[in-house]
Design a protein around this motif. Sequence first.
Motif, short mmCIF file in Angstrom:
data_model
loop_
_atom_site.label_atom_id
_atom_site.label_comp_id
_atom_site.label_asym_id
_atom_site.label_seq_id
_atom_site.Cartn_x
_atom_site.Cartn_y
_atom_site.Cartn_z
N VAL A 99 -3.90 -1.71 -1.99
CA VAL A 99 -3.38 -1.70 -3.25
C VAL A 99 -4.15 -2.64 -4.23
O VAL A 99 -4.42 -3.59 -3.90
N THR A 100 -4.11 -1.70 -5.68
CA THR A 100 -4.77 -2.56 -6.61
C THR A 100 -3.77 -2.56 -7.87
O THR A 100 -3.44 -1.63 -8.33
N PRO A 101 -3.40 -3.80 -8.13
CA PRO A 101 -2.52 -3.90 -9.32
C PRO A 101 -3.19 -4.06 -10.64
O PRO A 101 -4.45 -4.15 -10.69
N VAL A 102 -2.77 -3.40 -11.80
CA VAL A 102 -3.11 -3.47 -13.03
C VAL A 102 -3.38 -4.77 -13.69
O VAL A 102 -4.58 -4.95 -13.97
N ALA B 80 2.77 -3.14 -12.37
CA ALA B 80 2.15 -1.86 -12.10
C ALA B 80 0.87 -1.67 -11.38
O ALA B 80 0.19 -2.52 -11.42
N GLY B 81 0.54 -0.72 -10.74
CA GLY B 81 -0.80 -0.76 -9.76
C GLY B 81 -0.82 0.81 -9.03
O GLY B 81 -0.16 1.68 -9.36
N VAL B 82 -1.88 0.93 -8.10
CA VAL B 82 -2.14 2.07 -7.61
C VAL B 82 -2.42 1.82 -6.12
O VAL B 82 -2.82 0.74 -5.76
N ALA C 128 0.34 6.15 -8.02
CA ALA C 128 0.58 5.03 -8.95
C ALA C 128 2.16 4.63 -8.40
O ALA C 128 3.03 5.30 -8.22
N VAL C 129 2.22 3.23 -8.50
CA VAL C 129 3.43 2.48 -7.92
C VAL C 129 3.83 1.52 -8.79
O VAL C 129 2.89 0.93 -9.48
N THR C 130 5.04 1.01 -8.65
CA THR C 130 5.24 -0.52 -9.06
C THR C 130 5.56 -1.40 -8.17
O THR C 130 6.03 -1.09 -7.07
N ILE C 131 4.69 -2.39 -8.19
CA ILE C 131 4.71 -3.36 -6.97
C ILE C 131 5.68 -4.43 -7.20
O ILE C 131 5.56 -5.07 -8.37
#
Length: 465
Positions: free
Chosen positions: A426-429, A391-393, A380-383
């Motif tokens: 990368v996939t953002p929320v 937020a995303g992964v 989990a990361v902040t883009i």
Amino acid sequence: MEPDLRKAVDAAVSAESSSGRRGLHLVVMGHVDAGKSTLMGRLLADLGNVSQKEVHKNQKEAAQAGKASFSWAWVLDERPEERARGVTVDVAIARFNTPGHDITLLDAPGHRDFVPNMISGAAQADAALLLVDGSPGGFEAGFKGEGSAAGGVTGFGESAPGGQTQEHAQLARSLGVEQMAVVISKLDTCEYSQDRFEYIKSQLLPFLKSVGFKESLLQWLPAVGPEGQNLLKPPTEQRLASWWKGPTLVQAIDKFTPKPRNTGLPLRVPVHDVTKARQGAGVVVGGKVEAGALVPGSKVLVVPGYETATVRSLEVNGQDHAPLALSGDSADITLTGIDPSALHAGAVLCHSEFPVHLAYKFTVQVLVLQVPVPILKGHAVTIHAHTAREAGVISGLLGLCDSKTGQHRQHKPRCLLSGQTALIEVTPVRPIPLEVFSDVKALGRIALREGGRTVAVGVVTAILE
């Protein structure tokens, strides 16, 4: 681009070329308490951008609050929270003129809690000033982190609870800043020592080169904000003047070159802030025009949301009722015909026939920074991209790359380690307005943060969904 707009753009670029003046976006960054706001507040006053009345008012109020030494910083730190805490929280924007440039100043916060705000400032910058605290122990705290001298970790990103000098420099370079002046401040605390200046330069230069800065595009100079030494004029303090024969701060700023204008590309304006119009109907969005151009009457599309609006008026680089905003300009754009709730920081204004991509999933070629544990699929990361934050992964580890050539050399690694270059998915929320880096650089740069540290920086290579 419409024929009338193209004609106006060509005329403006021609006139600008004849005058020799350009706008330049300058971000000021560095570790907390390096003296950024104090230095720039004093410079603005010396340039005549702050009245003596305002200077005396700040001095009086700062003294009454028991913060007399912060009076120059209060020129830029206007929010009650900033004055109470003695730290910059948001990006303060000011404008001033030098002999060569019309400067839009972005005073970024140095405290690690506000690095996301610093990113949004650096994303708009053509060049940077990196303020370094030259006082005894000050440089070490900002560069290596508190406790490092006693055997603590000194790697980038591992320097809790200090060490924003490295992170700010790394982020600025990853966000496209190539030109930088390193300003070593507070030398008055160590007798204006040349040895201290040279020691800091010897420690910092190898790091800056390692993160991608070219030595030919770096400048080094001393400056002392409260005393006004080496800001507008050469130093009058004999201990400094005896050895410093280089540029003043203003001369260093004038050596910077603005980035080329991308007027031939479709309109792209990442929104930095949104406010109500002062007069009449409408809403004002502030941001830097990263590509294309617009005039009053232009129709724009807002992504996400895909709502259209009409440009009622423009304020460009501080000039009210401007007839035109070009790529590279800082603009406050008054829009009508749109619900204000459709506008927010991170949205992008674009041409309705050439909309920006709304990315639900994308690939990024990243450099992994110093991370305490390996990065795994699903991390989990902040883009951070332009002015957007989401937020995303990390939804896929696609391959390791050669750091110099970018060529793939390992398919689908199990994890990523510090210092590796990799292609990831990368996939953002929620979807983010993005462009592939090779199309529009400013909208194709990415920083990934997690747990208060930056874990990777890179560029968008493909938008998958």
